[in-house]
Write a protein that holds these residues in place. Structure first.
Motif, PDB file in Angstrom:
ATOM      1  N   ASP A 157       0.859  -1.187   0.000  1.00 31.69           N
ATOM      2  CA  ASP A 157       0.000   0.000   0.000  1.00 31.69           C
ATOM      3  C   ASP A 157       0.892   1.233   0.000  1.00 31.69           C
ATOM      4  O   ASP A 157       1.339   1.714   1.035  1.00 31.69           O
ATOM      5  N   LYS A 158       1.167   1.745  -1.174  1.00 28.42           N
ATOM      6  CA  LYS A 158       2.152   2.825  -1.313  1.00 28.42           C
ATOM      7  C   LYS A 158       1.576   4.206  -1.004  1.00 28.42           C
ATOM      8  O   LYS A 158       2.257   5.218  -1.134  1.00 28.42           O
ATOM      9  N   LEU A 159       0.297   4.242  -0.617  1.00 32.39           N
ATOM     10  CA  LEU A 159      -0.351   5.534  -0.366  1.00 32.39           C
ATOM     11  C   LEU A 159      -0.397   5.908   1.112  1.00 32.39           C
ATOM     12  O   LEU A 159      -0.829   7.000   1.448  1.00 32.39           O
ATOM     13  N   THR A 160       0.024   4.995   1.991  1.00 26.80           N
ATOM     14  CA  THR A 160      -0.166   5.250   3.426  1.00 26.80           C
ATOM     15  C   THR A 160       1.147   5.153   4.197  1.00 26.80           C
ATOM     16  O   THR A 160       1.214   4.538   5.259  1.00 26.80           O
ATOM     17  N   GLY A 161       2.199   5.748   3.699  1.00 27.19           N
ATOM     18  CA  GLY A 161       3.530   5.639   4.282  1.00 27.19           C
ATOM     19  C   GLY A 161       3.587   5.816   5.786  1.00 27.19           C
ATOM     20  O   GLY A 161       3.081   6.794   6.325  1.00 27.19           O
ATOM     21  N   VAL A 209      -4.853  -9.259   0.892  1.00 28.41           N
ATOM     22  CA  VAL A 209      -5.670  -9.960  -0.115  1.00 28.41           C
ATOM     23  C   VAL A 209      -6.299  -8.993  -1.111  1.00 28.41           C
ATOM     24  O   VAL A 209      -6.956  -9.422  -2.059  1.00 28.41           O
ATOM     25  N   ILE A 210      -6.111  -7.704  -0.899  1.00 29.56           N
ATOM     26  CA  ILE A 210      -6.721  -6.698  -1.781  1.00 29.56           C
ATOM     27  C   ILE A 210      -5.829  -6.470  -3.000  1.00 29.56           C
ATOM     28  O   ILE A 210      -4.604  -6.390  -2.892  1.00 29.56           O
ATOM     29  N   SER A 211      -6.446  -6.337  -4.145  1.00 29.84           N
ATOM     30  CA  SER A 211      -5.712  -6.123  -5.399  1.00 29.84           C
ATOM     31  C   SER A 211      -4.854  -4.859  -5.329  1.00 29.84           C
ATOM     32  O   SER A 211      -5.274  -3.838  -4.783  1.00 29.84           O
ATOM     33  N   ASP A 212      -3.649  -4.930  -5.901  1.00 29.81           N
ATOM     34  CA  ASP A 212      -2.772  -3.755  -5.964  1.00 29.81           C
ATOM     35  C   ASP A 212      -3.439  -2.599  -6.700  1.00 29.81           C
ATOM     36  O   ASP A 212      -3.210  -1.429  -6.384  1.00 29.81           O
ATOM     37  N   ILE A 213      -4.269  -2.925  -7.680  1.00 29.18           N
ATOM     38  CA  ILE A 213      -4.934  -1.881  -8.468  1.00 29.18           C
ATOM     39  C   ILE A 213      -5.850  -1.054  -7.568  1.00 29.18           C
ATOM     40  O   ILE A 213      -5.876   0.186  -7.647  1.00 29.18           O
ATOM     41  N   ILE A 214      -6.593  -1.731  -6.700  1.00 34.71           N
ATOM     42  CA  ILE A 214      -7.487  -1.039  -5.773  1.00 34.71           C
ATOM     43  C   ILE A 214      -6.675  -0.375  -4.662  1.00 34.71           C
ATOM     44  O   ILE A 214      -6.911   0.782  -4.305  1.00 34.71           O
ATOM     45  N   LEU A 215      -5.731  -1.101  -4.148  1.00 32.59           N
ATOM     46  CA  LEU A 215      -4.955  -0.627  -2.997  1.00 32.59           C
ATOM     47  C   LEU A 215      -4.199   0.655  -3.320  1.00 32.59           C
ATOM     48  O   LEU A 215      -4.077   1.554  -2.481  1.00 32.59           O
ATOM     49  N   GLU A 227     -16.385  -1.806  -1.950  1.00 35.54           N
ATOM     50  CA  GLU A 227     -16.871  -3.044  -1.352  1.00 35.54           C
ATOM     51  C   GLU A 227     -15.748  -4.072  -1.265  1.00 35.54           C
ATOM     52  O   GLU A 227     -15.656  -4.821  -0.288  1.00 35.54           O
ATOM     53  N   GLN A 228     -14.891  -4.102  -2.288  1.00 35.50           N
ATOM     54  CA  GLN A 228     -13.737  -5.000  -2.249  1.00 35.50           C
ATOM     55  C   GLN A 228     -12.768  -4.591  -1.148  1.00 35.50           C
ATOM     56  O   GLN A 228     -12.239  -5.438  -0.414  1.00 35.50           O
ATOM     57  N   MET A 229     -12.541  -3.293  -1.014  1.00 28.30           N
ATOM     58  CA  MET A 229     -11.619  -2.806   0.016  1.00 28.30           C
ATOM     59  C   MET A 229     -12.131  -3.153   1.413  1.00 28.30           C
ATOM     60  O   MET A 229     -11.352  -3.486   2.309  1.00 28.30           O
ATOM     61  N   LYS A 230     -13.443  -3.125   1.582  1.00 33.37           N
ATOM     62  CA  LYS A 230     -14.024  -3.359   2.905  1.00 33.37           C
ATOM     63  C   LYS A 230     -13.755  -4.770   3.436  1.00 33.37           C
ATOM     64  O   LYS A 230     -13.746  -4.977   4.646  1.00 33.37           O
ATOM     65  N   ILE A 231     -13.493  -5.724   2.555  1.00 39.10           N
ATOM     66  CA  ILE A 231     -13.314  -7.095   3.027  1.00 39.10           C
ATOM     67  C   ILE A 231     -11.997  -7.265   3.781  1.00 39.10           C
ATOM     68  O   ILE A 231     -11.774  -8.306   4.421  1.00 39.10           O
ATOM     69  N   HIS A 232     -11.124  -6.226   3.767  1.00 37.20           N
ATOM     70  CA  HIS A 232      -9.839  -6.396   4.461  1.00 37.20           C
ATOM     71  C   HIS A 232     -10.018  -6.588   5.967  1.00 37.20           C
ATOM     72  O   HIS A 232      -9.182  -7.216   6.613  1.00 37.20           O
ATOM     73  N   ALA A 233     -11.134  -6.083   6.514  1.00 37.83           N
ATOM     74  CA  ALA A 233     -11.357  -6.237   7.957  1.00 37.83           C
ATOM     75  C   ALA A 233     -11.636  -7.697   8.314  1.00 37.83           C
ATOM     76  O   ALA A 233     -10.990  -8.269   9.206  1.00 37.83           O
ATOM     77  N   SER A 234     -12.585  -8.317   7.606  1.00 36.72           N
ATOM     78  CA  SER A 234     -12.906  -9.722   7.894  1.00 36.72           C
ATOM     79  C   SER A 234     -11.775 -10.649   7.470  1.00 36.72           C
ATOM     80  O   SER A 234     -11.492 -11.657   8.137  1.00 36.72           O
ATOM     81  N   GLU A 235     -11.081 -10.306   6.376  1.00 39.34           N
ATOM     82  CA  GLU A 235      -9.950 -11.123   5.944  1.00 39.34           C
ATOM     83  C   GLU A 235      -8.805 -11.042   6.956  1.00 39.34           C
ATOM     84  O   GLU A 235      -8.082 -12.018   7.169  1.00 39.34           O
ATOM     85  N   GLY A 236      -8.641  -9.878   7.574  1.00 33.24           N
ATOM     86  CA  GLY A 236      -7.627  -9.741   8.616  1.00 33.24           C
ATOM     87  C   GLY A 236      -7.908 -10.688   9.770  1.00 33.24           C
ATOM     88  O   GLY A 236      -7.005 -11.359  10.289  1.00 33.24           O
ATOM     89  N   GLU A 237      -9.177 -10.754  10.183  1.00 34.21           N
ATOM     90  CA  GLU A 237      -9.571 -11.705  11.231  1.00 34.21           C
ATOM     91  C   GLU A 237      -9.247 -13.138  10.832  1.00 34.21           C
ATOM     92  O   GLU A 237      -8.732 -13.923  11.629  1.00 34.21           O
TER      93      GLU A 237
END
Length: 345
Positions: A157-161, A209-215, A227-237
């Motif tokens: 995630d190159k946007l959140t240094g 698990v999120i695509s680089d294109i979205i990330l 909606e795809q980005m939102k799944i990072h919370a449940s995937e983290g669990e």
């Protein structure tokens, strides 16, 4: 050389104790507990021999005094007694004596009993040191693993240094401010605050698990992308659950799981992934929500300029009771100056 205090109103017993022990230990003898107290402020003994039946202050009263003071409570105490009854023994052991020696005692028995107890104390001390070393080593290992995993995500995630390190510092500020102000102390008083803060590094682990294109999209996400980005919370669990299943580690990873799975829940129940509401949201998630949003607000993104610290504080304050736990917002307002110090480091 270890130090022994012997307290007995019988002068003969004190002479026998000194004769039996003085070749191996430094021995101080006292005819009363009050005399012992006077020296106790200057010399810390490794063990105390304490007569039970004494005028003025008896052995039980003296023991109670010792156990009530943190400076002296860990000193092993052996009762010297001519009473050989169960009631005395039960009361003594309940109050914290390590042994009883029956009077009249032989010098050999006294010496060997003390030698045994001091050897045991040395073994316990060494094992405690080893346990502390292993605990510290495990903590360093957990911190290292959390940092490596978190850096893997942040490097994608190159946007959140440096978002992860900053939010970890915000979490520490909030946790210690909570402790100082008595906020949610019933929960956090049992927490290892350093360990909990360290586990917060894994709050965005699901982004792996999120695509680089979205990330790394430089503009605003579409509805489907969001909606795809939102799944990072449940995937983290899920990721952390799989590590728990393999490693058996509970505390550190359980905290990390709460941070990962609930930091996008909202106080009013409109968050994700479970639309939890109020205190149904784990406390870790409610704390991280403030740290995460604050950092997002004050950071530059390709699709927005950074908000000022004052603007970020205002937004969080106005979102009290909707996005954020009102109690934690009030707490944040007490320590927000420390947040800006993290930003400007």
């Amino acid at each position: 050389m270890k130090t022994i205090f012997a307290v007995d109103d019988n002068h003969v017993n004190l002479i026998k104790a000194e004769k039996a022990l003085s070749d191996i230990y430094t021995v101080y003898t006292f005819s009363s507990a009050s005399l012992m107290y006077e020296l106790l402020d200057k010399i810390m003994p490794d063990l105390i021999l304490l007569d039970v039946l004494m005028p003025e202050i008896d052995g039980f009263e003296a023991l109670q005094y010792l156990k009530a003071d943190k400076k002296y409570s860990s000193i092993p105490v052996i009762f010297l007694t001519s009473k050989n009854d169960a009631e005395t023994e039960v009361r003594g052991f309940e109050m914290g004596v390590v042994d009883f020696i029956t009077k009249p005692f032989s010098e050999a028995v006294l010496y060997n009993r003390i030698k045994t107890h001091l050897n045991v104390e040395d073994i316990i001390h060494e094992r405690n040191l080893m346990l502390r070393y292993r605990t510290d080593k495990l903590l360093r290992l957990q911190n290292s693993m959390a940092s490596v995993l978190a850096n893997m995500v942040e490097n994608r995630d190159k946007l959140t240094g440096h978002h992860i390190e900053r939010t970890t510092k915000y979490i520490k500020i909030l946790l210690y401010t909570m402790l100082e102000n008595g906020v949610y102390t019933d929960e956090i008083c049992e927490w290892n605050l350093e360990l909990v803060a360290s586990s917060a590094r894994l709050h965005d682990i699901g982004k792996i698990v999120i695509s680089d294109i979205i990330l790394n999209k430089p503009g605003k996400l579409t509805s489907d992308e969001y909606e795809q980005m939102k799944i990072h919370a449940s995937e983290g669990e899920n990721i952390i659950d799989s590590i728990i299943a393999d490693s058996g580690d509970g505390y550190f990873l359980q905290c990390a799981k709460f941070f990962a799975g609930s930091h996008h829940e909202r106080w009013d129940g409109t968050g994700y992934p479970r639309a939890l509401k109020g205190t149904d949201i784990p406390l870790q998630g409610r704390i991280m929500a403030i740290a995460d949003v604050y950092d997002a607000l004050v950071s530059v993104r390709p699709y927005k300029e950074a908000f000022s610290h004052e603007a970020a504080v205002k937004i969080i304050s106005e979102s009290s009771g909707t996005h954020f736990d009102p109690t934690l917002v009030n707490l944040f307002l007490k320590c927000e100056k420390e947040f800006v110090e993290v930003v400007t480091e």
